[in-house]
Design an enzyme around this catalytic site. Structure first.
Site, short mmCIF file in Angstrom:
data_model
loop_
_atom_site.label_atom_id
_atom_site.label_comp_id
_atom_site.label_asym_id
_atom_site.label_seq_id
_atom_site.Cartn_x
_atom_site.Cartn_y
_atom_site.Cartn_z
N TYR A 191 56.47 71.92 116.60
CA TYR A 191 57.92 71.89 116.72
C TYR A 191 58.11 70.39 116.89
CZ TYR A 191 58.36 76.80 117.20
OH TYR A 191 58.28 78.28 117.12
N HIS A 197 49.64 80.38 116.26
CA HIS A 197 51.03 80.32 115.69
C HIS A 197 51.01 81.03 114.48
CE1 HIS A 197 54.65 77.33 115.36
NE2 HIS A 197 54.95 78.70 115.19
N1 LIG Z 1 56.39 82.16 116.01
C1 LIG Z 1 57.25 81.50 115.04
O1 LIG Z 1 56.52 81.62 113.81
C2 LIG Z 1 58.36 81.32 115.08
C3 LIG Z 1 59.34 81.22 113.96
C4 LIG Z 1 60.57 80.97 114.22
C5 LIG Z 1 61.07 80.73 115.48
N2 LIG Z 1 60.24 80.89 116.66
C6 LIG Z 1 60.88 80.90 117.95
O2 LIG Z 1 61.87 81.73 118.13
C7 LIG Z 1 63.07 80.83 118.42
C8 LIG Z 1 64.24 81.61 117.95
O3 LIG Z 1 64.22 81.67 116.38
P1 LIG Z 1 65.10 80.89 115.49
O4 LIG Z 1 65.62 79.49 116.24
O5 LIG Z 1 64.39 80.62 114.49
O6 LIG Z 1 66.41 81.55 115.35
P2 LIG Z 1 67.53 82.27 116.14
O7 LIG Z 1 67.44 82.04 117.56
O8 LIG Z 1 67.88 83.61 115.49
O9 LIG Z 1 68.99 81.41 115.70
C9 LIG Z 1 69.09 80.01 116.14
C10 LIG Z 1 70.43 79.66 115.48
O10 LIG Z 1 71.36 80.50 115.87
C11 LIG Z 1 72.75 80.03 116.57
N3 LIG Z 1 73.04 80.55 117.73
C12 LIG Z 1 72.09 81.02 118.84
N4 LIG Z 1 72.88 81.79 119.53
C13 LIG Z 1 74.16 81.84 119.18
C14 LIG Z 1 75.48 82.34 119.45
N5 LIG Z 1 75.41 82.95 120.72
N6 LIG Z 1 76.56 82.22 118.81
C15 LIG Z 1 76.41 81.57 117.54
N7 LIG Z 1 75.29 80.88 117.08
C16 LIG Z 1 74.22 81.05 118.03
C17 LIG Z 1 72.26 78.54 117.03
O11 LIG Z 1 73.21 77.66 116.65
P3 LIG Z 1 74.01 76.88 117.86
O12 LIG Z 1 72.74 75.71 118.28
O13 LIG Z 1 75.03 76.23 117.10
O14 LIG Z 1 74.12 77.73 118.97
C18 LIG Z 1 70.86 78.07 116.01
O15 LIG Z 1 71.36 77.58 114.88
C19 LIG Z 1 62.70 79.54 117.88
O16 LIG Z 1 63.49 78.60 118.44
C20 LIG Z 1 61.33 79.41 118.19
O17 LIG Z 1 61.04 79.11 119.81
C21 LIG Z 1 58.95 81.34 116.46
#
Ligand SMILES: NC(=O)c1ccc[n+]([C@@H]2O[C@H](COP(=O)([O-])OP(=O)(O)OC[C@H]3O[C@@H](n4cnc5c(N)ncnc54)[C@H](OP(=O)(O)O)[C@@H]3O)[C@@H](O)[C@H]2O)c1
Length: 272
Positions: free
Chosen positions: A56, A117
């Protein structure tokens, strides 16, 4: 906050993701201020599980998280930090080096949970786990897990790990139930493994529906919160939504307290 438990570990149902904290694939100084504010806000709200990775922002997310934890004046043991070694670094020496660098960036003596990962097509899991087991023996890592692993690779990992594999971190949302359909959730539930749901709100592109809006209205919360409450409603599922917006950070944390009725859960299950 609600918690979930397996024999070796208890974790909060909702933690905090850090993909896009400090940049995307590379560091982006333009987002440092917002990213640092988001981390401070999450700590203040009461999140204790933080999910990061060497990948990241090419390590910068770990740096900012390390700074936020160090400046919080909260003791290290109160936090649970997950980090991950990237697929290009799965040889024995690379795993050891990656972990050392993550420890430095995170300003900590140990990582609570260290994950592979993604699987790599040419990886030699025996060598990777020889290194991971050493990191546990040396006290640099407390628990081991994997991410984006299929059932065959997860079972191999369980054979090779000298300590229990505590999680498989995989995508799971209303829009993506692939790891339920392929039997991963059931296997995790039957084998005391956390199913850590990533991208639980579809990376912010949640599709609103009438059902979702009606359930949200009945609980006086947002559709995003309802989705998070649905995600964690099953045993052994924990999740790690990311947000840089302090209101969303608070809302997501509070979503753990929402009690959905059986009828509402059935309605949401049908949307998935
Ligand atoms: N192991 C892997 O391969 C892998 C892959 C992907 C992700 N991850 C991990 O999982 C975490 C979460 O996944 P992600 O970041 O891909 O997606 P996510 O959590 O599904 O979505 C994040 C997005 O949603 C918005 N959001 C979050 N809460 C909200 C709310 N209450 N209302 C409106 N919008 C909201 C955020 O915008 P705002 O900033 O405007 O709130 C951000 O743009 C990552 O940060 C990472 O740590 C792991």
């Amino acid at each position: 906050m609600k918690f979930d438990t397996i024999p070796s570990l208890t974790l909060p149902k909702i933690g905090f993701g850090t993909w896009k904290i400090g940049g995307g694939s590379f560091p982006d100084p333009k987002v440092d201020t917002v990213s640092t504010a988001a981390l401070h806000s999450a700590i203040k709200v009461g999140y204790t599980h933080f999910d990061t990775a060497e990948m990241y922002a090419a390590g910068h997310a770990e740096e900012l998280l390390g700074q936020a934890v160090a400046s919080s004046q909260i003791k290290r043991e109160a936090f649970f930090i997950t980090s991950k070694v990237m697929p290009a670094h799965l040889e024995y020496d690379q795993v050891i080096q990656s972990c050392e660098k993550s420890l430095q960036r995170l300003q900590t003596e140990y990582i609570d949970l260290y994950l592979i990962h993604w699987p790599a097509s040419d990886m030699k899991l025996v060598e990777t786990f020889r290194a991971l087991n050493k990191l546990v023996k040396d006290g640099k890592v407390k628990h081991l897990g994997v991410s984006n692993f299929n059932l065959k690779l997860l079972k191999q990992s369980q054979q090779l790990s000298e300590t229990p594999i505590v999680t498989n971190q995989v995508p799971y949302s209303l829009n993506d139930r692939s790891y339920v359909k392929n039997g991963m959730l059931e296997y995790c539930q039957q084998n005391d493994i956390f199913f850590t749901a990533y991208s639980p709100v579809d990376e912010g592109k949640l599709r609103s529906t009438k059902t979702l809006e009606e359930i949200a209205k009945a609980h006086h919360v947002t559709s995003y919160q309802i989705v998070l409450a649905w995600v964690i409603s099953h045993p052994r599922i924990i999740t790690i939504p990311m947000s840089a917006n302090p209101s969303h950070i608070q809302e997501n944390f509070e979503a753990a307290e929402i009690e959905l009725t059986k009828t509402e859960l059935d309605m949401l299950e049908k949307l998935a």
